[in-house]
Write an enzyme that holds these catalytic residues in place. Sequence first.
Site, PDB file in Angstrom:
ATOM      1  N   ASP A 258       0.783  -1.343  -0.098  1.00 60.85           N
ATOM      2  CA  ASP A 258       0.176   0.078   0.025  1.00 60.85           C
ATOM      3  C   ASP A 258       0.883   1.193  -0.048  1.00 60.85           C
ATOM      4  O   ASP A 258       0.451   2.420   0.044  1.00 60.85           O
ATOM      5  CB  ASP A 258      -1.082   0.021   1.141  1.00 60.85           C
ATOM      6  CG  ASP A 258      -1.874   1.206   1.041  1.00 60.85           C
ATOM      7  OD1 ASP A 258      -2.687   1.274   0.058  1.00 60.85           O
ATOM      8  OD2 ASP A 258      -1.967   1.856   2.168  1.00 60.85           O
ATOM      9  N   HIS A 295      -1.491   3.956  -0.940  1.00 55.62           N
ATOM     10  CA  HIS A 295      -1.419   4.462   0.175  1.00 55.62           C
ATOM     11  C   HIS A 295      -2.980   4.727   0.624  1.00 55.62           C
ATOM     12  O   HIS A 295      -3.475   5.961   0.942  1.00 55.62           O
ATOM     13  CB  HIS A 295      -0.931   5.869   0.323  1.00 55.62           C
ATOM     14  CG  HIS A 295      -0.153   5.911   1.684  1.00 55.62           C
ATOM     15  ND1 HIS A 295       1.203   6.490   2.019  1.00 55.62           N
ATOM     16  CD2 HIS A 295      -0.618   5.870   3.193  1.00 55.62           C
ATOM     17  CE1 HIS A 295       1.337   6.509   3.241  1.00 55.62           C
ATOM     18  NE2 HIS A 295      -0.124   6.303   3.875  1.00 55.62           N
TER      19      HIS A 295
HETATM   20  P1  NAI Z   1       2.212   2.612  16.656  1.00 64.41           P
HETATM   21  O1  NAI Z   1       3.180   3.635  17.279  1.00 64.41           O
HETATM   22  O2  NAI Z   1       1.000   2.405  17.609  1.00 64.41           O
HETATM   23  O3  NAI Z   1       2.778   1.291  16.575  1.00 64.41           O
HETATM   24  C1  NAI Z   1       4.167   1.154  16.064  1.00 64.41           C
HETATM   25  C2  NAI Z   1       4.895   0.027  16.995  1.00 64.41           C
HETATM   26  O4  NAI Z   1       6.082  -0.192  16.052  1.00 64.41           O
HETATM   27  C3  NAI Z   1       5.111   0.169  18.162  1.00 64.41           C
HETATM   28  O5  NAI Z   1       4.733  -1.034  18.964  1.00 64.41           O
HETATM   29  C4  NAI Z   1       6.734   0.223  18.121  1.00 64.41           C
HETATM   30  O6  NAI Z   1       7.271  -0.163  19.582  1.00 64.41           O
HETATM   31  C5  NAI Z   1       7.023  -0.616  17.104  1.00 64.41           C
HETATM   32  N1  NAI Z   1       8.459  -0.325  16.884  1.00 64.41           N
HETATM   33  C6  NAI Z   1       9.219   0.859  16.773  1.00 64.41           C
HETATM   34  N2  NAI Z   1      10.396   0.777  16.375  1.00 64.41           N
HETATM   35  C7  NAI Z   1      10.504  -0.490  15.985  1.00 64.41           C
HETATM   36  C8  NAI Z   1      11.592  -1.326  15.498  1.00 64.41           C
HETATM   37  N3  NAI Z   1      12.820  -0.878  15.213  1.00 64.41           N
HETATM   38  N4  NAI Z   1      11.447  -2.443  15.213  1.00 64.41           N
HETATM   39  C9  NAI Z   1      10.081  -3.255  15.468  1.00 64.41           C
HETATM   40  N5  NAI Z   1       9.035  -2.445  16.008  1.00 64.41           N
HETATM   41  C10 NAI Z   1       9.290  -1.092  15.945  1.00 64.41           C
HETATM   42  O7  NAI Z   1       1.829   2.970  15.212  1.00 64.41           O
HETATM   43  P2  NAI Z   1       0.382   2.597  14.339  1.00 64.41           P
HETATM   44  O8  NAI Z   1      -0.680   3.546  14.613  1.00 64.41           O
HETATM   45  O9  NAI Z   1       0.357   1.086  14.706  1.00 64.41           O
HETATM   46  O10 NAI Z   1       1.061   2.593  13.082  1.00 64.41           O
HETATM   47  C11 NAI Z   1       2.077   1.980  12.433  1.00 64.41           C
HETATM   48  C12 NAI Z   1       2.463   2.274  11.079  1.00 64.41           C
HETATM   49  O11 NAI Z   1       1.611   2.356  10.401  1.00 64.41           O
HETATM   50  C13 NAI Z   1       2.828   3.790  11.224  1.00 64.41           C
HETATM   51  O12 NAI Z   1       4.166   4.357  11.496  1.00 64.41           O
HETATM   52  C14 NAI Z   1       2.553   4.350   9.847  1.00 64.41           C
HETATM   53  O13 NAI Z   1       3.943   4.559   9.111  1.00 64.41           O
HETATM   54  C15 NAI Z   1       1.860   3.421   9.137  1.00 64.41           C
HETATM   55  N6  NAI Z   1       0.243   3.984   8.671  1.00 64.41           N
HETATM   56  C16 NAI Z   1      -0.077   3.722   7.527  1.00 64.41           C
HETATM   57  C17 NAI Z   1      -1.280   4.082   7.138  1.00 64.41           C
HETATM   58  C18 NAI Z   1      -1.647   4.004   5.760  1.00 64.41           C
HETATM   59  O14 NAI Z   1      -2.765   4.548   5.300  1.00 64.41           O
HETATM   60  N7  NAI Z   1      -1.128   3.047   4.909  1.00 64.41           N
HETATM   61  C19 NAI Z   1      -2.198   4.910   7.934  1.00 64.41           C
HETATM   62  C20 NAI Z   1      -1.780   5.036   9.365  1.00 64.41           C
HETATM   63  C21 NAI Z   1      -0.645   4.419   9.602  1.00 64.41           C
END
Ligand code: NAI
Length: 345
Positions: A258, A295
């Site tokens: 995506d 996206h």
């Molecule tokens: P979140 O902050 O709740 O979760 C991210 C997780 O990744 C956390 O548990 C964190 O500890 C972990 N993390 C951080 N560094 C890491 C590493 N080096 N190795 C492994 N895990 C690690 O974020 P959420 O809301 O779950 O979003 C995740 C990602 O999804 C966002 O960063 C964003 O890039 C992406 N996203 C994509 C969207 C889309 O439309 N395609 C929409 C919203 C978010």
Amino acid sequence: MKIAFFDTKPYDKPYFEKYGKEYGVTFKFFETKLTADTVELAAGYDGVCAFVNDRVDAAVIDRLQELGVGILALRCAGFNNVDMKHAFGRLHVLRVPAYSPYAVAEHAMALLLTSVRRIHKAYIRSKEFNFSLSGLTGFDLHGKTVGIVGTGKIGKVFAGICLGFGMRVLAYDKYPDAELVKRAGVEYVTLDALFAESDVISLHCPLTEETHYLVNADSISRMKKGVVIINTSRGALVDSEALLSGIKSRQVGAACLDVYEEEADLFFEDNSGHIMEDDTLARLITMPNVLVTSHQAFLTEEALENIAETTVKNIVTLAETGECPNELCYRGGEAKDCKSGKCFS
Ligand code: NAI
């Protein structure tokens, strides 16, 4: 409050107009992205509202500061497009940490099901009254192993969906969540074990220096032959050239993307009348086992509603109290949620 809104799309406006009116925030909608060339449009506004592919680098930040624009309200969760080190102390950077983890996690599963059950091929065939089943054989998800990298808000929801399908769920996170192990039976393993044992790998961690090209030639070579890779997080988590090689060598069985590392100048726009300059993306898209959406994982009514409401409330809270719980700060060499809302001062 007057906010210059960049990279406006038709689906943004009704939601932001609704909540702007409710909370007394006026938006001026610009279709252009926020860049060093367009930043002058922000003159006279209290803040700017930006999205995932607006590049907020040091030059843009300095100019915003010179123009007296004090707020950068991101209408997204990710902030890898903002030079947070430079922004901290110069601009209040606000974000929408969660708007619908379900939207993204469900899209990841939609891509996975489409891929493994060949729905994308069947859809086109039946439009032409071709009801042949040849080449449409898929595989059950039940009993397969899924590896989830990043068990934050979205990763957790995706884990729940996969458990519902009867999959074995492995996870890797820099900060594992003990509750997830206890409550849902998710098994935390090392990244190496996750790569080696998973039939499906789904990325849900943020893009940082550490996670850049997490999926690369070396890690692909350590994955199971035929692995399905899902990326709904950020494009540069995957080295696209390495992914293409993995597809060609049959090491990678399918990819569901995506996001794409060079998406900024392509995604969200109709490029159908243009020559595709990006050879890697063009080649990936020609593959029958690669699915690309632009996206759109976030794009549900519920998410758009939450994004607009939270963004507007962030702006108003900051203006009224000088603090905002959804402000980002830069401490200890990394950008993080400020939480107290008091870091800036
Ligand atoms: P979140 O902050 O709740 O979760 C991210 C997780 O990744 C956390 O548990 C964190 O500890 C972990 N993390 C951080 N560094 C890491 C590493 N080096 N190795 C492994 N895990 C690690 O974020 P959420 O809301 O779950 O979003 C995740 C990602 O999804 C966002 O960063 C964003 O890039 C992406 N996203 C994509 C969207 C889309 O439309 N395609 C929409 C919203 C978010």
